[in-house]
Design an enzyme around this catalytic site. Structure first.
Site, short mmCIF file in Angstrom:
data_model
loop_
_atom_site.label_atom_id
_atom_site.label_comp_id
_atom_site.label_asym_id
_atom_site.label_seq_id
_atom_site.Cartn_x
_atom_site.Cartn_y
_atom_site.Cartn_z
N LYS A 99 -77.39 -42.48 -13.32
CA LYS A 99 -76.36 -43.49 -13.56
C LYS A 99 -76.49 -44.25 -14.87
CE LYS A 99 -77.98 -46.90 -10.14
NZ LYS A 99 -77.57 -47.67 -8.98
N TRP A 159 -91.18 -47.71 -15.16
CA TRP A 159 -91.84 -49.02 -15.17
C TRP A 159 -93.19 -49.02 -14.46
CZ3 TRP A 159 -90.01 -52.23 -18.59
CH2 TRP A 159 -88.68 -52.08 -19.00
N GLU A 171 -107.78 -49.69 -7.07
CA GLU A 171 -106.71 -50.55 -6.55
C GLU A 171 -106.97 -50.84 -5.09
OE1 GLU A 171 -102.71 -49.57 -7.65
OE2 GLU A 171 -103.28 -49.11 -9.70
N ASP A 201 -78.57 -46.51 -3.42
CA ASP A 201 -77.36 -45.67 -3.34
C ASP A 201 -77.59 -44.41 -2.51
OD1 ASP A 201 -76.29 -47.52 -5.10
OD2 ASP A 201 -76.51 -46.24 -6.86
N HIS A 247 -94.91 -56.60 -3.39
CA HIS A 247 -96.08 -56.61 -4.27
C HIS A 247 -96.54 -58.05 -4.38
CE1 HIS A 247 -98.78 -55.96 -7.57
NE2 HIS A 247 -98.59 -54.66 -7.44
N ARG A 262 -101.98 -54.76 0.38
CA ARG A 262 -100.91 -55.55 -0.25
C ARG A 262 -100.23 -56.54 0.69
NH1 ARG A 262 -98.08 -51.44 -4.51
NH2 ARG A 262 -99.89 -51.56 -5.86
N HIS A 296 -91.04 -54.48 -3.70
CA HIS A 296 -91.58 -53.50 -4.64
C HIS A 296 -91.29 -52.05 -4.25
CE1 HIS A 296 -94.23 -52.23 -7.81
NE2 HIS A 296 -95.07 -51.64 -6.98
N ARG A 315 -97.63 -48.54 2.14
CA ARG A 315 -98.03 -47.54 1.15
C ARG A 315 -99.39 -47.92 0.55
NH1 ARG A 315 -96.52 -47.28 -5.00
NH2 ARG A 315 -96.56 -49.52 -4.70
C1 FAD Z 1 -92.64 -52.17 -11.81
C2 FAD Z 1 -93.09 -51.02 -10.95
C3 FAD Z 1 -94.40 -50.56 -11.03
C4 FAD Z 1 -94.82 -49.49 -10.23
N1 FAD Z 1 -96.10 -49.02 -10.37
C5 FAD Z 1 -96.47 -47.93 -9.67
C6 FAD Z 1 -97.74 -47.33 -9.87
O1 FAD Z 1 -98.54 -47.79 -10.68
N2 FAD Z 1 -98.06 -46.23 -9.16
C7 FAD Z 1 -97.21 -45.66 -8.25
O2 FAD Z 1 -97.55 -44.65 -7.61
N3 FAD Z 1 -95.98 -46.20 -8.06
C8 FAD Z 1 -95.60 -47.30 -8.75
N4 FAD Z 1 -94.35 -47.81 -8.55
C9 FAD Z 1 -93.43 -47.12 -7.64
C10 FAD Z 1 -92.94 -45.85 -8.31
O3 FAD Z 1 -92.64 -46.12 -9.65
C11 FAD Z 1 -91.70 -45.29 -7.63
O4 FAD Z 1 -91.87 -45.23 -6.24
C12 FAD Z 1 -91.40 -43.88 -8.13
O5 FAD Z 1 -91.37 -43.89 -9.53
C13 FAD Z 1 -90.10 -43.40 -7.57
O6 FAD Z 1 -89.69 -42.25 -8.27
P1 FAD Z 1 -88.30 -41.59 -7.93
O7 FAD Z 1 -88.14 -40.44 -8.86
O8 FAD Z 1 -88.21 -41.34 -6.48
O9 FAD Z 1 -87.22 -42.74 -8.23
P2 FAD Z 1 -86.91 -43.54 -9.57
O10 FAD Z 1 -87.96 -43.36 -10.56
O11 FAD Z 1 -86.54 -44.91 -9.18
O12 FAD Z 1 -85.61 -42.81 -10.10
C14 FAD Z 1 -84.36 -42.95 -9.44
C15 FAD Z 1 -83.26 -42.42 -10.35
O13 FAD Z 1 -82.04 -42.33 -9.63
C16 FAD Z 1 -80.98 -42.85 -10.43
N5 FAD Z 1 -79.91 -43.27 -9.52
C17 FAD Z 1 -79.98 -44.15 -8.50
N6 FAD Z 1 -78.79 -44.25 -7.89
C18 FAD Z 1 -77.94 -43.40 -8.53
C19 FAD Z 1 -76.57 -43.07 -8.37
N7 FAD Z 1 -75.79 -43.63 -7.43
N8 FAD Z 1 -76.02 -42.16 -9.20
C20 FAD Z 1 -76.77 -41.58 -10.18
N9 FAD Z 1 -78.07 -41.87 -10.39
C21 FAD Z 1 -78.65 -42.77 -9.56
C22 FAD Z 1 -81.65 -43.97 -11.20
O14 FAD Z 1 -80.91 -44.35 -12.32
C23 FAD Z 1 -82.98 -43.29 -11.55
O15 FAD Z 1 -82.84 -42.46 -12.67
C24 FAD Z 1 -93.91 -48.89 -9.33
C25 FAD Z 1 -92.60 -49.35 -9.26
C26 FAD Z 1 -92.18 -50.41 -10.06
C27 FAD Z 1 -90.76 -50.87 -9.96
#
Ligand code: FAD
Length: 523
Positions: A34, A44, A112, A206, A227, A271, A336, A371
């Site tokens: 998106k 992040w 951690e 979503d 968190h 946590r 978180h 988690r």
């Molecule tokens: C600040 C922060 C720090 C973190 N630190 C850690 C860490 O150190 N270690 C760890 O294991 N985990 C950590 N996490 C958790 C981890 O980052 C996430 O659980 C993981 O990255 C999720 O990956 P994902 O590919 O499932 O989703 P995401 O990386 O969230 O990607 C989701 C994607 O879907 C897209 N999207 C969503 N809705 C739509 C839609 N309707 N249409 C089109 N696109 C859409 C978004 O734009 C994005 O590109 C952290 C999270 C945060 C927020």
């Protein structure tokens, strides 16, 4: 020879990028995301990835720590897969160019909370997620994948209860339909449900809302991890647990440590324990944030340590006017990570034929009720790879076997498809405040019943993307509160002050709604 499929992947975090990359040779893959390709929770992530890869660690110990954190609700088979297959997925990332930090020729490992030993690999100090995201995005751009950036996945198209496509809103605001043999949800979490969150703006649940509207099951929705330590500023910037892992301590406003009196593991308790400890302390000091003191690390590890080990957090603190090398910083808990999500099996299949889910949007059962820190990036790597491997090796006839019905033990969500809600929800913050107060770190029946009544009266008007996101948040909020109200016990991240103990009788929750058929002709 496997049949070539049209596969649409929704989301470009670690899970979506891996799925798209690994499917791109055998299938026609379209990736819908998106915002720009690299915006995601993944980008992040700071602390790193938990994996048992050193000579003094074992997969069995990683499994044990994960099960313990999950408070009796993990799927042991899924946890075994996660921990055993993790090392191979890390080697894949290294091949793709992710430069994990090293010390004395070996991978550096951070400690951690709730890990019995240091096993959290990191890159760029505290820029692990960004390193992974950039490496994967580079590989996907070079692969045979059709990229649709700034494109919003609005709804799934169903024919005979099978997913056959996706309705998207393109960058010009036009709705159109993509036909697909398979749709993979990799759309991440839903932190924007809550007033305070570490998640970026894209995390609006979503994928879970799309799946619910298509009749898929949402498992363990009530489990949201808060968190303990986000900077107490408007943007709640995350201060990684790895900072406490290195030895930073939490102080009350008078400068005294308070976690030791709550749990013998003090700042490195799980946590939920630390988040509740901070929330209690904040309540006792009129809502004033507690302090995280990392100044001692500069003394023990030498001046410049914080800037070297945590360059992103260091820069973020300075940008917001805090010099954490000299003074403790104000911190508060924030939403978180969503342990719940679209229920899947170990290759990402949901209960709806043609629909898969990987990464944070999925509930594979690896996290249970809580988690273990840094297991979520690992989950997205391991299960996106398994999903792609399955689709690369099987033919489409397998979809028919997919929809095992688990609904004998469900929490139904009967009102979710209703279109005659009497009140209009005009402002997303109202929803976020309600969820933070009623279904946040500490919950109880009375406030959740009142919240659910409110949630079931609202509807969201408007067809712009922000309104559609808010409507999705409302759908997910109903699922979260319905499940949290039904679970009359406390377990893991779900703490009810009216049911403060864990009851062995409770197992998983499932929430579902009646599928809504979307008019293909309407696009
Ligand atoms: C600040 C922060 C720090 C973190 N630190 C850690 C860490 O150190 N270690 C760890 O294991 N985990 C950590 N996490 C958790 C981890 O980052 C996430 O659980 C993981 O990255 C999720 O990956 P994902 O590919 O499932 O989703 P995401 O990386 O969230 O990607 C989701 C994607 O879907 C897209 N999207 C969503 N809705 C739509 C839609 N309707 N249409 C089109 N696109 C859409 C978004 O734009 C994005 O590109 C952290 C999270 C945060 C927020």
């Amino acid at each position: 020879v496997i049949a070539r499929q049209r596969i649409v992947v929704i989301g470009s975090g670690s899970a979506g990028l891996i799925a798209a990359l690994e499917l791109s040779e055998a299938h026609d893959v379209t990736l819908v995301t998106k915002l720009e390709l690299t915006e995601s929770n993944t980008r992040w992530a700071q602390g790193g990835i938990a994996v048992a890869m050193s000579s003094d660690d074992t997969v069995a110990e990683h499994i044990e720590d994960t099960l313990r954190a999950g408070a009796g609700l993990c799927n042991p088979e899924a946890v075994a897969v996660l921990c055993a297959e993790g090392p191979a997925r890390i080697r894949d990332l290294i091949r793709l160019g992710v430069g994990f930090d090293q010390q004395n020729g070996e991978l550096s490992r951070g400690l951690e909370a709730a890990h019995t030993r240091p096993r959290v690999l990191h890159a760029g100090g505290d820029a692990t997620g960004l390193s992974i995201e950039l490496a994967l995005a580079r590989a996907v751009r070079a692969a045979n994948v059709t990229l649709l950036e700034h494109t919003f996945a609005a709804d799934l198209v169903l024919e005979n209860n099978r997913v056959t496509g996706l309705i998207i809103i393109d960058p010009n605001g036009n709705r159109r339909q993509l036909s697909a043999d398979t749709v993979i949800l990799a759309s991440g979490g839903a932190g924007q449900l809550f007033l305070h969150t570490t998640n970026p703006s894209v995390a609006t649940g979503d994928g879970a809302a799309l799946a619910l509207r298509a009749g898929a099951e949402i498992a363990d929705a009530e489990f949201y991890q808060f968190h303990p330590t986000a900077l107490a500023t408007a943007d709640t910037f995350l201060i990684s647990e790895a900072v406490r892992g290195e030895g930073a301590v939490l102080l009350d406003r008078a400068g005294r440590r308070f976690m030791q009196a709550i749990d013998e593991r003090a700042e490195l308790a799980p946590r939920d324990v630390v988040a509740r400890g901070i929330a209690l302390q904040m309540a006792a000091q009129d809502g004033e944030p507690v302090l995280l003191d990392a100044t001692g690390l500069e003394r023990t590890h030498g001046a410049g340590f914080l800037a070297r080990r945590f360059p992103s957090i260091h820069a973020a603190c300075l940008e917001r006017g805090f010099d954490w090398t000299q003074q403790p910083i104000p911190v508060t808990p924030a939403a978180h990570y969503w342990m719940g999500g679209v229920r899947t099996d170990l290759v990402g299949r949901t209960s709806v034929p043609g629909l898969y889910a990987v990464g944070e949007v999925a509930c594979t059962g690896v996290h249970g009720a809580n988690r273990l820190a840094s297991n979520s990036l690992l989950e997205s790597l391991v299960f996106a790879h398994r999903c792609a491997t399955f689709l690369n090796s099987e033919d489409a006839s397998h979809f028919a076997e997919n929809a095992q019905d688990h609904r004998e033990k469900v929490l139904a969500l009967p009102d979710i498809t209703s279109v005659s809600m009497p009140k209009t929800l005009r402002d997303r913050t109202t929803l976020q405040t309600l969820l933070w107060n009623a279904a946040g770190i500490e919950r109880n029946g009375a406030s959740m019943r009142a919240a659910l009544e409110q949630l079931l009266q609202w509807q969201v008007e408007g067809t712009d993307i922000a309104s559609l996101e808010t409507a999705n948040l409302l759908t997910v909020a109903r699922a979260v509160v319905t499940a949290a109200l039904a679970r009359e016990e406390s377990r893991g991240a779900h703490f009810r002050n009216d049911f403060p103990t864990t009851s062995p009788a409770w197992q998983h929750s499932l929430v579902y709604a009646q599928p809504i058929a979307h008019e293909v002709a309407a696009c």
